[in-house]
Motif scaffolding. Sequence first.
Motif, PDB file in Angstrom:
ATOM      1  N   GLY A 175      -9.985  -6.387 -11.199  1.00  0.00           N
ATOM      2  CA  GLY A 175      -9.244  -5.172 -11.505  1.00  0.00           C
ATOM      3  C   GLY A 175      -9.912  -3.940 -10.921  1.00  0.00           C
ATOM      4  N   ILE A 176     -11.240  -3.879 -11.014  1.00  0.00           N
ATOM      5  CA  ILE A 176     -11.984  -2.748 -10.446  1.00  0.00           C
ATOM      6  C   ILE A 176     -11.809  -2.698  -8.934  1.00  0.00           C
ATOM      7  CG2 ILE A 176     -14.309  -1.823 -10.075  1.00  0.00           C
ATOM      8  CD1 ILE A 176     -15.048  -2.936 -12.847  1.00  0.00           C
ATOM      9  N   LEU A 177     -11.784  -3.865  -8.295  1.00  0.00           N
ATOM     10  CA  LEU A 177     -11.575  -3.917  -6.847  1.00  0.00           C
ATOM     11  C   LEU A 177     -10.183  -3.396  -6.479  1.00  0.00           C
ATOM     12  CD1 LEU A 177     -13.212  -7.354  -5.953  1.00  0.00           C
ATOM     13  CD2 LEU A 177     -14.057  -5.073  -5.351  1.00  0.00           C
ATOM     14  N   LEU A 178      -9.185  -3.679  -7.312  1.00  0.00           N
ATOM     15  CA  LEU A 178      -7.849  -3.144  -7.059  1.00  0.00           C
ATOM     16  C   LEU A 178      -7.840  -1.629  -7.180  1.00  0.00           C
ATOM     17  CD1 LEU A 178      -5.576  -5.722  -8.954  1.00  0.00           C
ATOM     18  CD2 LEU A 178      -5.851  -5.463  -6.480  1.00  0.00           C
ATOM     19  N   ILE A 179      -8.553  -1.112  -8.178  1.00  0.00           N
ATOM     20  CA  ILE A 179      -8.655   0.339  -8.320  1.00  0.00           C
ATOM     21  C   ILE A 179      -9.313   0.943  -7.076  1.00  0.00           C
ATOM     22  CG2 ILE A 179      -9.743   2.206  -9.628  1.00  0.00           C
ATOM     23  CD1 ILE A 179      -9.510   0.437 -12.130  1.00  0.00           C
ATOM     24  N   ALA A 180     -10.400   0.302  -6.627  1.00  0.00           N
ATOM     25  CA  ALA A 180     -11.102   0.784  -5.429  1.00  0.00           C
ATOM     26  C   ALA A 180     -10.193   0.743  -4.205  1.00  0.00           C
ATOM     27  CB  ALA A 180     -12.354  -0.064  -5.189  1.00  0.00           C
ATOM     28  N   ILE A 229      -9.929   4.016  -2.087  1.00  0.00           N
ATOM     29  CA  ILE A 229     -10.685   3.992  -0.829  1.00  0.00           C
ATOM     30  C   ILE A 229      -9.805   3.391   0.265  1.00  0.00           C
ATOM     31  CG2 ILE A 229     -12.808   3.228   0.305  1.00  0.00           C
ATOM     32  CD1 ILE A 229     -14.007   2.825  -2.512  1.00  0.00           C
ATOM     33  N   LYS A 230      -9.264   4.219   1.122  1.00  0.00           N
ATOM     34  CA  LYS A 230      -8.342   3.746   2.151  1.00  0.00           C
ATOM     35  C   LYS A 230      -8.968   2.719   3.096  1.00  0.00           C
ATOM     36  CE  LYS A 230      -5.232   7.739   2.228  1.00  0.00           C
ATOM     37  NZ  LYS A 230      -4.636   8.809   3.050  1.00  0.00           N
ATOM     38  N   PRO A 231     -10.227   2.904   3.537  1.00  0.00           N
ATOM     39  CA  PRO A 231     -10.819   1.899   4.444  1.00  0.00           C
ATOM     40  C   PRO A 231     -10.887   0.493   3.830  1.00  0.00           C
ATOM     41  CG  PRO A 231     -12.086   3.926   4.517  1.00  0.00           C
ATOM     42  CD  PRO A 231     -11.108   4.077   3.390  1.00  0.00           C
ATOM     43  N   LEU A 232     -11.012   0.413   2.500  1.00  0.00           N
ATOM     44  CA  LEU A 232     -11.066  -0.898   1.860  1.00  0.00           C
ATOM     45  C   LEU A 232      -9.726  -1.607   1.994  1.00  0.00           C
ATOM     46  CD1 LEU A 232     -12.496  -3.036   0.193  1.00  0.00           C
ATOM     47  CD2 LEU A 232     -11.886  -1.762  -1.881  1.00  0.00           C
ATOM     48  N   ALA A 254      -7.556  -1.070   4.315  1.00  0.00           N
ATOM     49  CA  ALA A 254      -7.410  -1.412   5.736  1.00  0.00           C
ATOM     50  C   ALA A 254      -8.212  -2.656   6.088  1.00  0.00           C
ATOM     51  CB  ALA A 254      -7.846  -0.230   6.602  1.00  0.00           C
ATOM     52  N   LEU A 255      -9.407  -2.778   5.485  1.00  0.00           N
ATOM     53  CA  LEU A 255     -10.258  -3.945   5.754  1.00  0.00           C
ATOM     54  C   LEU A 255      -9.607  -5.225   5.240  1.00  0.00           C
ATOM     55  CD1 LEU A 255     -12.970  -5.110   6.710  1.00  0.00           C
ATOM     56  CD2 LEU A 255     -13.885  -4.617   4.428  1.00  0.00           C
ATOM     57  N   VAL A 256      -9.059  -5.174   4.038  1.00  0.00           N
ATOM     58  CA  VAL A 256      -8.411  -6.349   3.457  1.00  0.00           C
ATOM     59  C   VAL A 256      -7.199  -6.756   4.291  1.00  0.00           C
ATOM     60  CG1 VAL A 256      -7.155  -7.222   1.460  1.00  0.00           C
ATOM     61  CG2 VAL A 256      -9.218  -5.858   1.133  1.00  0.00           C
ATOM     62  N   SER A 257      -6.443  -5.766   4.760  1.00  0.00           N
ATOM     63  CA  SER A 257      -5.243  -6.073   5.535  1.00  0.00           C
ATOM     64  C   SER A 257      -5.575  -6.696   6.884  1.00  0.00           C
ATOM     65  CB  SER A 257      -4.408  -4.805   5.751  1.00  0.00           C
ATOM     66  OG  SER A 257      -5.122  -3.859   6.543  1.00  0.00           O
ATOM     67  N   TRP A 290       1.300   4.079  -3.267  1.00  0.00           N
ATOM     68  CA  TRP A 290       0.269   3.048  -3.137  1.00  0.00           C
ATOM     69  C   TRP A 290      -0.928   3.302  -4.048  1.00  0.00           C
ATOM     70  CZ3 TRP A 290      -0.435  -1.699  -1.401  1.00  0.00           C
ATOM     71  CH2 TRP A 290      -1.737  -2.158  -1.173  1.00  0.00           C
ATOM     72  N   LYS A 291      -1.464   4.513  -3.991  1.00  0.00           N
ATOM     73  CA  LYS A 291      -2.652   4.832  -4.781  1.00  0.00           C
ATOM     74  C   LYS A 291      -2.377   4.643  -6.268  1.00  0.00           C
ATOM     75  CE  LYS A 291      -5.839   8.648  -5.812  1.00  0.00           C
ATOM     76  NZ  LYS A 291      -6.208  10.049  -5.463  1.00  0.00           N
ATOM     77  N   ARG A 292      -1.279   5.211  -6.734  1.00  0.00           N
ATOM     78  CA  ARG A 292      -0.932   5.111  -8.152  1.00  0.00           C
ATOM     79  C   ARG A 292      -0.714   3.655  -8.566  1.00  0.00           C
ATOM     80  NH1 ARG A 292       4.566   7.693  -9.390  1.00  0.00           N
ATOM     81  NH2 ARG A 292       3.593   9.338  -8.165  1.00  0.00           N
ATOM     82  N   SER A 293      -0.070   2.872  -7.707  1.00  0.00           N
ATOM     83  CA  SER A 293       0.217   1.474  -8.030  1.00  0.00           C
ATOM     84  C   SER A 293      -1.051   0.649  -8.143  1.00  0.00           C
ATOM     85  CB  SER A 293       1.143   0.874  -6.970  1.00  0.00           C
ATOM     86  OG  SER A 293       2.376   1.556  -6.917  1.00  0.00           O
TER      87      SER A 293
END
Length: 409
Positions: A108-113, A117-120, A122-125, A250-253
């Motif tokens: 859950g914390i990773l989803l919040i991050a 954090i936009k680069p995160l 982008a990295l996952v995608s 996106w951020k809010r979701s």
Amino acid sequence: MPKPGASQSSLSAIAGITTGLVGFLSSFVIVIAMMQNLGATDGQIASGLLVVCFAIGITTLFLSYTSKAPITIAWSTPGAALIAGAFAAGEGDSEMLARAMGAFIVAGILLIATGLIKPLAALVSRIPSEIAQAMLAGFLLAYCTEPILVLASEPWLAGPVIVVWLLALWLAPRWAIPAAFVASCVVIALNFNSEAVEGISILPHLEFVMPSIDGAAIVNIALPLYLVTMASQNLPGLAILKAYHYKLPWKRSMVTTGFMSSIIAPFGGLTINLAAISAALSAGSESGVEHLKRWRSAMWSGYTYITIGLFCSAVVVIISAAPSEVFGTLAGLALVGTFAGSVAGAWKNPAEHSRMPAAVTFIIAASGVTILGIGAAIWSIAGGLIVRGIILARKQAQEDKAETHAEHQ
């Protein structure tokens, strides 16, 4: 198809209730299987289903109302399937469950991050989708073979469920798993085990599990859960809403789903995320609802999940009374659709740098191997990325050699 002359309000209600029912009934057995394999008691499973249904409902209501877009939320079906496949039945205990709940908090914390954090994001995608899909398919393989194995050994238990599932696939594919669940209930009634449900309350209740933050659980549960949730749920969910011309906050979701996932974890709640496949039931034009009013369908989906949550304890009682073969058959059938989608996604690109890494990822994931305390999920992704890197490097070297040769001509 909607009936001619039906009002927008009734069409919204039909679309939203259908979204909620299909979302729950098509995959709740997978969530139960995951919790059982982690060592949860029936009471803890009922608690987990209750809080996750409420979290889905409340988050759907909040996001759809504030954005005026048909944003629907679901639990991480791929994540539940991944975890269920990674742990064998009977392997779990209270300590494993506590570590898993801690891992859910981290996910859950990773989803919040990811939202902050936009680069995160982008990295996952950038992780090839075929590798993520192949990892999931590898873990699902054993579960999807269960109905066939049970059919061979206990045909009177698996046979009726499979037959009803096949008929529903022909007549109403969307309701195939709910129909199989009804058939399972009939088989359970004929083989009812009253001792299995003694002491289980059918009233809604919560059971707290003290989470334990464990490094191995973070690597083997939290990271794979986060990656497969992003690759198989959040990113496709975003794409579906875009396809229907809706703008997703996106951020809010991400922050909202991550926050809710973290706070429900100590009560057995699985990670929640954007709905992918079921999202089209509320966002699509097939519902007959006007484009600007489809957010109301999502609201109805949220109400439906909250209502379902009140009856989750009764559902657990039914499953607890079931012979293990019946539940194994039902869970396997419920995962066939997810397995088919994962296989299709893993091998949709015929290029060698896509096909071969997917195959390696699938094989490692299906092996269930654990090396140096790290499970097959991480090794499968690592193996796929290494093979992909080797193939791409060889291809680049060949292109450079050909270019150099051409320059010397």
